[in-house]
Write an enzyme that holds these catalytic residues in place. Sequence first.
Site, PDB file in Angstrom:
ATOM      1  N   GLY A 220       0.934  -1.019   0.090  1.00 57.67           N
ATOM      2  CA  GLY A 220      -0.001  -0.077  -0.083  1.00 57.67           C
ATOM      3  C   GLY A 220       0.782   1.265  -0.072  1.00 57.67           C
ATOM      4  O   GLY A 220       2.227   1.190   0.102  1.00 57.67           O
ATOM      5  N   MET A 222       1.233   3.568   2.232  1.00 55.36           N
ATOM      6  CA  MET A 222       1.961   4.033   3.581  1.00 55.36           C
ATOM      7  C   MET A 222       3.432   3.229   3.835  1.00 55.36           C
ATOM      8  O   MET A 222       4.651   3.856   3.814  1.00 55.36           O
ATOM      9  CB  MET A 222       1.158   3.794   4.645  1.00 55.36           C
ATOM     10  CG  MET A 222       2.010   4.435   6.146  1.00 55.36           C
ATOM     11  SD  MET A 222       2.892   3.466   6.550  1.00 55.36           S
ATOM     12  CE  MET A 222       1.474   1.908   7.606  1.00 55.36           C
ATOM     13  N   GLU A 243       6.114 -11.734   5.327  1.00 53.99           N
ATOM     14  CA  GLU A 243       5.064 -12.635   4.704  1.00 53.99           C
ATOM     15  C   GLU A 243       5.118 -12.339   2.926  1.00 53.99           C
ATOM     16  O   GLU A 243       5.419 -13.315   2.473  1.00 53.99           O
ATOM     17  CB  GLU A 243       3.571 -12.313   5.411  1.00 53.99           C
ATOM     18  CG  GLU A 243       2.552 -12.926   4.762  1.00 53.99           C
ATOM     19  CD  GLU A 243       1.373 -12.669   5.382  1.00 53.99           C
ATOM     20  OE1 GLU A 243       1.123 -12.958   6.615  1.00 53.99           O
ATOM     21  OE2 GLU A 243       0.606 -11.613   4.730  1.00 53.99           O
TER      22      GLU A 243
END
Length: 317
Positions: A220, A222, A243
Amino acid sequence: MDYQAMYQQKLTTPEEAVKVVKSGDWVDYTWCTNHPVALDKALAARKDELTDVKIRGGVTMWMPEIAKADDAGDHFTWHSWHCSGIDRKIMKKGMGYFSPMRYSELPRFYRENVTVDVAMLQVTPMDSHGNFNFGLAASHLADMLEKARTIIVEVNTNLPWVNGLKGCEINIRDVDFVVEGDNPPVAQLGGGEPTDVDRAVAELIVPEIPNGACLQLGIGGMPNAVGSLIAKSDLKDLGVHTEMYVDAFVDIAKAGKITGTRKAIDRGRQVYAFGAGTQKMYDYLDDNPECMSAPVNYTNSIDTISKLDNFISINNA
């Protein structure tokens, strides 16, 4: 052993391969960038012959052919382990479900609880030792394939060959059918441009990161903003244990900030369970010994993560 001869014996067309699917079967499309393309199209063409075929996938990157017809839900049911926007669109058609789970336990779910009649997935071309690489998704694939009654691999020359801990390849001996697809480009996932708020949050986060920290980033605007600031910072000797591998890590690594030298385990390696991003990232991961793909019950295990000092996880919420 003559791997090439075995390959030719198992080579077939998508249309022939999907004939193994029967009404009532559980079919696994695997995960994210490894979902089949040619096999999915061939299975969709059999729609009117089949009922109650249950298909599993996750982090779906494109609309599968089996879900496109108006009456697709009369023949196929989609079961997603993790919803992308595409998975949600399938569910809005009334032909799919989200299966909640703790991702680190997914390999165990397959070993102990899940039936797989047919597995079909994209893989890299076979190497000289008879191995096909899973490319960007070690995830839970090895455990899933161990449970599969029939395994069909769809070769895509565009998938990167990744180095891994374990559970990153399958040998031709364990494959039932080989299909050579149309080699589509690997599906890309952009992180989105950061907003002013994303940048403001990133400016609060980055000063809190010490030298030698081991990072996990989500996807994303951020996390991308955080990655951009880290790449321009004076930080050094960072590690990666995540992950999902995303583009931001490439920028940080190419800026010389990632060495992994302070990691207590997997020293010098950027460890991840699966990856999705842009072609820049796929080119970086291809045959890169600094990057290590590993099953999710290793990457996301609390036992593994607890061995990493200064582990910092940065995600949107």
